[in-house]
Design a protein around this motif. Sequence first.
Motif, short mmCIF file in Angstrom:
data_model
loop_
_atom_site.label_atom_id
_atom_site.label_comp_id
_atom_site.label_asym_id
_atom_site.label_seq_id
_atom_site.Cartn_x
_atom_site.Cartn_y
_atom_site.Cartn_z
N PRO A 109 0.82 -1.21 0.00
CA PRO A 109 0.00 0.00 0.00
C PRO A 109 0.86 1.27 0.00
N THR A 110 0.40 2.25 -0.76
CA THR A 110 1.09 3.54 -0.78
C THR A 110 0.30 4.59 0.00
N THR A 111 -0.94 4.28 0.35
CA THR A 111 -1.74 5.15 1.21
C THR A 111 -2.47 4.29 2.23
N VAL A 112 -2.80 4.88 3.36
CA VAL A 112 -3.53 4.19 4.42
C VAL A 112 -4.71 5.05 4.83
N ASP A 113 -5.91 4.48 4.75
CA ASP A 113 -7.11 5.20 5.18
C ASP A 113 -7.13 5.30 6.71
N VAL A 114 -7.56 6.44 7.20
CA VAL A 114 -7.70 6.62 8.64
C VAL A 114 -9.18 6.77 8.95
N LEU A 305 7.71 -4.92 5.36
CA LEU A 305 7.16 -3.63 5.82
C LEU A 305 7.73 -3.29 7.20
N PRO A 306 9.05 -3.15 7.31
CA PRO A 306 9.62 -2.87 8.63
C PRO A 306 9.18 -1.54 9.23
N GLY A 307 8.84 -0.56 8.37
CA GLY A 307 8.43 0.73 8.88
C GLY A 307 7.04 0.77 9.47
N TRP A 308 6.24 -0.25 9.23
CA TRP A 308 4.87 -0.26 9.75
C TRP A 308 4.82 -0.57 11.24
N ARG A 309 5.80 -1.30 11.76
CA ARG A 309 5.85 -1.69 13.17
C ARG A 309 4.57 -2.43 13.60
N ALA A 341 -5.16 -1.58 7.87
CA ALA A 341 -4.66 -1.77 6.51
C ALA A 341 -4.01 -3.14 6.32
N ALA A 342 -3.57 -3.75 7.42
CA ALA A 342 -2.89 -5.05 7.31
C ALA A 342 -3.85 -6.21 7.12
N VAL A 343 -5.11 -6.06 7.49
CA VAL A 343 -6.05 -7.19 7.49
C VAL A 343 -6.13 -7.86 6.12
#
Length: 467
Positions: A109-114, A305-309, A341-343
Motif C-alpha cells: 500500500p502507498t496510502t492508508v485510510d484513517v 514492511l519494517p516501517g509499519w511496526r 490496513a494489514a487485514v
Amino acid sequence: MAFNNRKFSMNRSSGVPRESTSTKITRRFSTNEMSNNENDSKIHRQFRNAHEGHKSHAGLDPTRASTGVIWCTERAYEHGFLEEPEKWANLGQGAPEVDDDIEGSFDRPTTVDVTMTGREYGPTAGIKSLRAAVANLYNAHHREGKESKYSWENVCIVPGGRAGLIRIAAVLNNAYLGFFIPDYTAYNEMLSLFKNFAAIPSPLAESDNYHIHPNKIAEEIARGTSVILTSNPRNPTGKVVKNPQLAEIQDICRDRATLVMDEFYGGYNYTSDCDGTTISSAENIEDVDEDDVLIIDGLTKRFRLPGWRIAWIVGPKEFIKAIGSCGSYLDGGANVPFQEAAVPMLEPNKVRAEMKALQTHFRDKRDYVVTRLTEMGFHIKSIPDSTFYLWLDLEGLPEAISDGLNFFQACLEERVIVVPGIFFDLNPSKRRDLFDSPCHHFVRFSYGPKMDTLKMGLDGIQRVVNK
C-alpha cells in the motif's frame, strides 16, 4: 549548615575539580573546601568512578542505549553514512528490500485510510479484525485437519518484534530462561532489562553449524530451565530447525517449559524448493491453549514492511491476555490505521503466493552472494537454507582482517557495513570477555537489500580483500 564556602564543582567524568562559575550556587554538603588530600587521592577517584551518583549524567547507563546493529550504524555515521547513504552498501541492518520489484509479489500500500476508529486509542492487544486474520492465517497454513484451532483470543498485536519480546519478558514468572548463542543481538538488551528471570546462555557448536538438537533442549530442561527463547529460522546463521526435529523439541518442552519462538524469518525458507511453505512451530502444537508455545512474527520481514511496526504474538489465551494487558504500561499498543490496513494482506492464498515469490527472489540473491564471496577466497562452510543472512567466517583472511571488528573497520573505509560476530554472542550481564568469543572471527552479512546494493557491497569487500 552553610553552603556558601564552596569554590569548586566536580567534573564527575574525570574526578578533577573545576572552578565554580557562580558565587551564589554551591553544591558541596560541608562547610569546608575540598582538600588537596581529597582532590589528589587515588582512593577518592576510585570511589567517584565506581559509584553512579558521582559520574556525569548519573542516571544514565549508556550501555543499554543500542544494539550491536545500531552501534555499527553509528560508526558508519562517523565515516559519512548519514550524509550520503546512497553511496553506501548497508549489509548490516536486518531489513529486506521494500520496493515493489519482486516478480509475483503483491504491491505494498502507498496510502492508508484513517477511519474514525483509527483516530481513537486502540486496544493494547490489537484490533479484533487483525487478531482474527492472523489466527485464520495460522489455521490455514499450519493447523489444517487439526481439532484445536487458533481464535482471535490467541493473538496479540504488538508494535514491532522488540516490543513483543519485551511484553513476553514482562509477564514471565521467576525462572531460568535459556537462550542459544549465537542469536539475535537485541535479545542481549532485553534479557538484561528484566529481573524476574535469570538468563542462562547455552553455546552451540561451530563444528555443527550451530544447530539446535533436541538433546540440547533436554539438557537445558534437566538443569532447571523453564523458559527457552530462540529464533527459528536462525539469526544470524541462516539455518532452520524443521520437522521432525522441531516437533521433537516441542514434545520435550510440553508440560515442562515455555517455548518462545521468534519466527520472523519463517517465510524465507529454501528447504522446500521455494513452493511458498513457511516454517512454524504452530504445525506441531497439540492444543493451542495448553501447549506453552509463544510464536512471534509480523509484517516486518516476510511482508517487507519494517516501517509499519506491526507484529503479533500467537499463543495460549491465558498468556495472550496477560501480554495484551501489559501493553498498557509498556508501549500503548500498535498503530490502529496500519492494523486496519494489514487485514487484507493476510488472506491465506495471497500470503502463499507472496511467500513463493519471496523465496525464489531471495534464494537467487543468496546464490549470487555465495558465488561472489567464494570467488574472493572466503570459505563458506554452510550455505544458509533460510533467512537473508550469511554467517561469514573470516579465519582464512590475512591476520589484519581475520576478526569481525577489524574486518568491519576495513569495510567502513570502502563504504560497506557488516556486523561483527561478537554482537551475536549474547552476554546480557557482561560476565564474559567477548574477545574470547568463538564468534569473534565472523561477521553477519545481510543479502536483504536490493541487488544493486549487494553488488556495490561485494565490490567494496573485494577491495578490502585485495588490500
